[in-house]
Each structure stands twice: as structure tokens, then as C-alpha cells.
Design an enzyme around this catalytic site. Sequence first.
Site, PDB file in Angstrom:
ATOM      1  N   GLU A  88       0.827  -1.214   0.000  1.00 51.98           N
ATOM      2  CA  GLU A  88       0.000   0.000   0.000  1.00 51.98           C
ATOM      3  C   GLU A  88       0.859   1.261   0.000  1.00 51.98           C
ATOM      4  O   GLU A  88       0.489   2.269  -0.606  1.00 51.98           O
ATOM      5  CB  GLU A  88      -0.953  -0.035   1.193  1.00 51.98           C
ATOM      6  CG  GLU A  88      -2.086  -1.026   0.978  1.00 51.98           C
ATOM      7  CD  GLU A  88      -2.876  -1.324   2.235  1.00 51.98           C
ATOM      8  OE1 GLU A  88      -4.110  -1.210   2.205  1.00 51.98           O
ATOM      9  OE2 GLU A  88      -2.259  -1.680   3.258  1.00 51.98           O
ATOM     10  N   GLU A 131      -4.133  -9.637   3.023  1.00 55.28           N
ATOM     11  CA  GLU A 131      -5.008  -9.367   4.165  1.00 55.28           C
ATOM     12  C   GLU A 131      -6.160 -10.360   4.274  1.00 55.28           C
ATOM     13  O   GLU A 131      -6.599 -10.698   5.380  1.00 55.28           O
ATOM     14  CB  GLU A 131      -5.553  -7.932   4.086  1.00 55.28           C
ATOM     15  CG  GLU A 131      -4.522  -6.845   4.306  1.00 55.28           C
ATOM     16  CD  GLU A 131      -3.803  -6.403   3.044  1.00 55.28           C
ATOM     17  OE1 GLU A 131      -3.123  -5.368   3.077  1.00 55.28           O
ATOM     18  OE2 GLU A 131      -3.925  -7.109   2.006  1.00 55.28           O
TER      19      GLU A 131
END
Length: 263
Positions: A117, A137
Site C-alpha cells: 500500500e 489481508e
Amino acid sequence: MTNCIKMDVTDKIALLTLNRPEKLNALNYETNDRMMELLDLIEDDRSIHAVILTGAGDRAFSAGGDIPEFAKSVRKGADVAIKEFVRRGQGMTARLETFSKPIVAAVNGIAFGGGCEITEAVHLAIASDRAIFAKPEINIGIPPTFGGTQRLPRLAGRKRALELLLTGDTFTPERAYELGLVNKVVPHDDLLSEAYALVHRILRHSPLAAARIITAVTRGINLTIAEGLQAESEQFARMVATDDIHEGLTAWIERRTPYYTAT
């Protein structure tokens, strides 16, 4: 505070190194907070014109959020987890994305979760041929929380992003290049020199103009084309009153290299 991020400044460039190699440079709360502090310092330092961000050690850029620490917040409930974990991560990646000085990620190894990210958020990125990326995730039962559900589709397209987000599969630096996450893949030993070379190509130009370009692109990408063009016009207007635009125009007319003072 521990030395969770190292900062070294050379020739107008701040090198920020995520410095938890024993934890694969996982982003604990202290690291997130320190990143925000250092960005504030760099923004106010007129002698620093750009940032390179990398990871310590031979294995990782960043393996993502510090899961044991995050798990403690989750056990306290959604409100606490959002405050302590999500807002921190989103605040950090938003700060990187909108920072007024160019930021280049030098992705030297594992870039999972929050590490990926960060790569998505910064302005430019170069990956080592040893880098490896993932959106893992889903493996722990959550969506990405540092902006990955929003920035990755904007970079890679909805279907390609969803494949990565829903499978959690790793992908190569070459695939990251194809998807638009990184600008270039280079031999591992050349990573930092390539990052510095890219920054020096940027620093030939007006730092004020660079800031205005970053602002116009960052704001405009989420606007309609008409609103984006207005944002572009506003950033141009901000340059008209500066010495840099007049120096740039005069240098071009006189066929010489422009000289730009510090921001």
C-alpha cells in the site's frame, strides 16, 4: 522512541529506511507515527527537495502491518481498532500520496499488505528484481486497511485488482510493473543508485513546479475531467507569481539551463 526509521540526507535528498529488519520492517504504530513526524520535518526543511523510501536488510521493504500489535487493538473492538490501526495507516499513506515533494519507493524485497500500500501511494516506485508483492489481508480475514482497496483498482483496473485482493496470491516485480505499481524493475544491487538517478532527473527542474504537478495529479485523479482541469488551472496560477516560472521561460528563450533557488 527507537530508531524504527533511519533518515540520511545527501544532496537535497532524504533517504528514509524502514528499520525493523528482524520483523521484516513491519509497520507497527510507532513506525507509522515516526513516518508522519519525519514527513513533517522534511516538508519544512527547505534544503530537502525529495525523498527515497526503502527497507533495511536483505529480505523486506515491509511485510505490512504489525499483526500481533494490530490483534491487540482488534480485541478491544471495532472503534479502537479503527482509531489505532486503520486511521493511522490511512493517514500515513494519504500523507505519502499528497506530499508536496517527490517520493520514490525503492522496493528492495517483500512488499506485502501495508508495504504494498505504501508502494501504491507514493509518487514513483522502483523495484528490485528480488522484490515480491502481495495483498494477503484476506488470509487473516480482513480487507486491506491502508488504502489498498481504493488505490490498487485505480492503478491496475478493477478486475486485476480484485484477483489480487481476493486470492492473496504473491506476484512478481515484473507483474507489479505491468499493473502500474512500479515504474521500473532493476537488478537488486542497482536499486538505490537507480532510485537516486531518477530523483536527480526530477531535481533538474523547479521544485515548485514539481509540487504543483503532484497536487494537480493527486487531486484530479478523483475528480471529473472538468473539475480536474480546474485543479490544473489553479496549480498553474499558483506558479505565475513565482520566480521559477520566469526563470524557466527566460532560460528557454536564452537557450541555457535554468537556475532554481530553494523552495
